[in-house]
Design an enzyme around this catalytic site. Structure first.
Site, short mmCIF file in Angstrom:
data_model
loop_
_atom_site.label_atom_id
_atom_site.label_comp_id
_atom_site.label_asym_id
_atom_site.label_seq_id
_atom_site.Cartn_x
_atom_site.Cartn_y
_atom_site.Cartn_z
CD GLU A 72 -2.11 1.42 2.91
OE1 GLU A 72 -2.42 2.56 3.30
OE2 GLU A 72 -2.10 0.43 3.66
CG ASP A 77 0.25 7.15 -1.24
OD1 ASP A 77 -0.85 7.64 -1.53
OD2 ASP A 77 1.19 7.82 -0.76
CG ASP A 82 -5.66 1.10 3.16
OD1 ASP A 82 -5.50 2.27 2.77
OD2 ASP A 82 -5.82 0.80 4.35
CD GLU A 132 -3.28 4.10 -1.45
OE1 GLU A 132 -3.32 5.33 -1.57
OE2 GLU A 132 -3.08 3.53 -0.35
#
EC number: 3.1.26.3
Length: 231
Positions: free
Chosen positions: A43, A47, A116, A119
Site C-alpha cells: 500500500e 500510494d 488501501d 493501492e
C-alpha cells in the site's frame, strides 16, 4: 472469481502469485491464518506510484495550471473516497482476503480497506508487470473514473470563494453548522448535512459523505443564492 481470473479481465497475466496474494491480504486474515505478510507495505509503495502517474497526467493535461492547483487536484483524485469508489467500480472487494470478523462486518465494502487494497494491487502490478501493463491498469481504473466524473468541479474550492466574498464585504459572521448525519445502509456510509449561515440566517445547505464535502456543497448553494440576489 479467482484472483487470476479477476486480473485477466484487465489483460494482466500474473507472474508472481505471492505478491498479488499479499496485496489482497488484510490484517484480519493474516492473524487468523498465521500469514506473515499483509498489504500494508505494498500500500505504501502503491500510494507513491499513483502519486507519480496522476501527477504526470495532470502536468501534461493542464499546462497552464499553477503548482498549487495541480497539488489540490491530485489530492482530490488520490484520496480515500475516490480510490474506494474506483475499487467498488471494478468489484475489487470480491477478491480481498479478510478474516471472518471483517467478512461479517462487510469489510469488503469499507472505504479504508478498499482504497488501501487498490493501492497495494497497483504496487503489485508495478513490481510484477511491464510499465505498459501498469499504465493500462491505471487508465482502465483511476483515469476511467476521472473521465466519468467532473473532477474539475471537485477541484473548485467553494468555501474559499465564499470566504473571499465575505471578507471583501468586511464581514466575519460566516459559520458552518452540522445539521444532521444519517447512516446510508446500502452504501455503508454516513451522510452529513451542513448549513452555512450569514448574519445568523441560513443561506445554504449541502450534503455529503464527509463534513468537508457537505460544507463545500453548502458553500456552493450559498454562492448560487448570493449571485441570484445580486441580479
Amino acid at each position: 472469481m479467482t484472483m487470476h481470473e479477476f486480473f485477466e479481465n484487465f489483460g494482466i497475466k500474473i507472474n508472481d502469485s505471492k505478491i498479488f496474494s499479499t496485496a489482497l491480504t488484510h490484517n484480519s486474515y493474516a492473524n487468523e491464518t498465521k500469514t506473515k505478510e499483509t498489504y500494508q507495505r505494498l500500500e505504501f509503495l502503491g500510494d507513491a506510484v499513483l502519486q507519480m502517474y496522476v501527477s504526470k497526467f495532470l502536468y501534461l493535461n493542464f499546462t497552464n495550471a499553477p503548482e498549487g492547483k495541480l497539488t489540490k487536484t491530485r489530492s482530490d483524485i488520490v484520496r480515500q473516497e475516490t480510490l474506494s469508489e474506483i475499487a467498488k467500480m471494478i468489484d475489487l472487494g470480491k477478491i480481498i482476503r479478510l478474516g471472518q470478523g471483517e467478512i461479517k462486518s462487510k469489510g469488503y465494502e469499507k472505504p479504508s480497506i478498499l482504497s488501501d487494497v487498490y493501492e497495494a494491487v497497483t504496487a503489485a502490478i508495478y513490481l510484477d508487470q511491464t510499465e505498459e501493463v501498469l499504465i493500462s491498469w491505471i487508465k482502465s481504473t483511476i483515469f476511467k473514473y476521472i473521465e466519468k466524473n467532473d473532477y474539475k468541479e471537485l477541484n473548485h474550492d467553494y468555501k474559499s470563494e465564499l470566504q473571499e466574498i465575505i471578507q471583501a464585504e468586511i464581514r466575519s459572521d460566516l459559520e458552518y453548522r452540522v445539521e444532521s448525519q444519517k447512516h446510508i445502509e446500502k452504501d455503508n456510509k454516513i451522510e452529513y448535512t451542513v448549513s452555512v449561515n450569514l448574519d445568523g440566517k441560513k443561506y445554504g445547505i449541502g450534503t455529503g459523505f464527509s463534513k468537508q464535502e457537505a460544507s463545500q456543497n453548502a458553500a456552493k448553494d450559498c454562492l448560487n443564492k448570493l449571485k441570484k440576489s445580486a441580479k
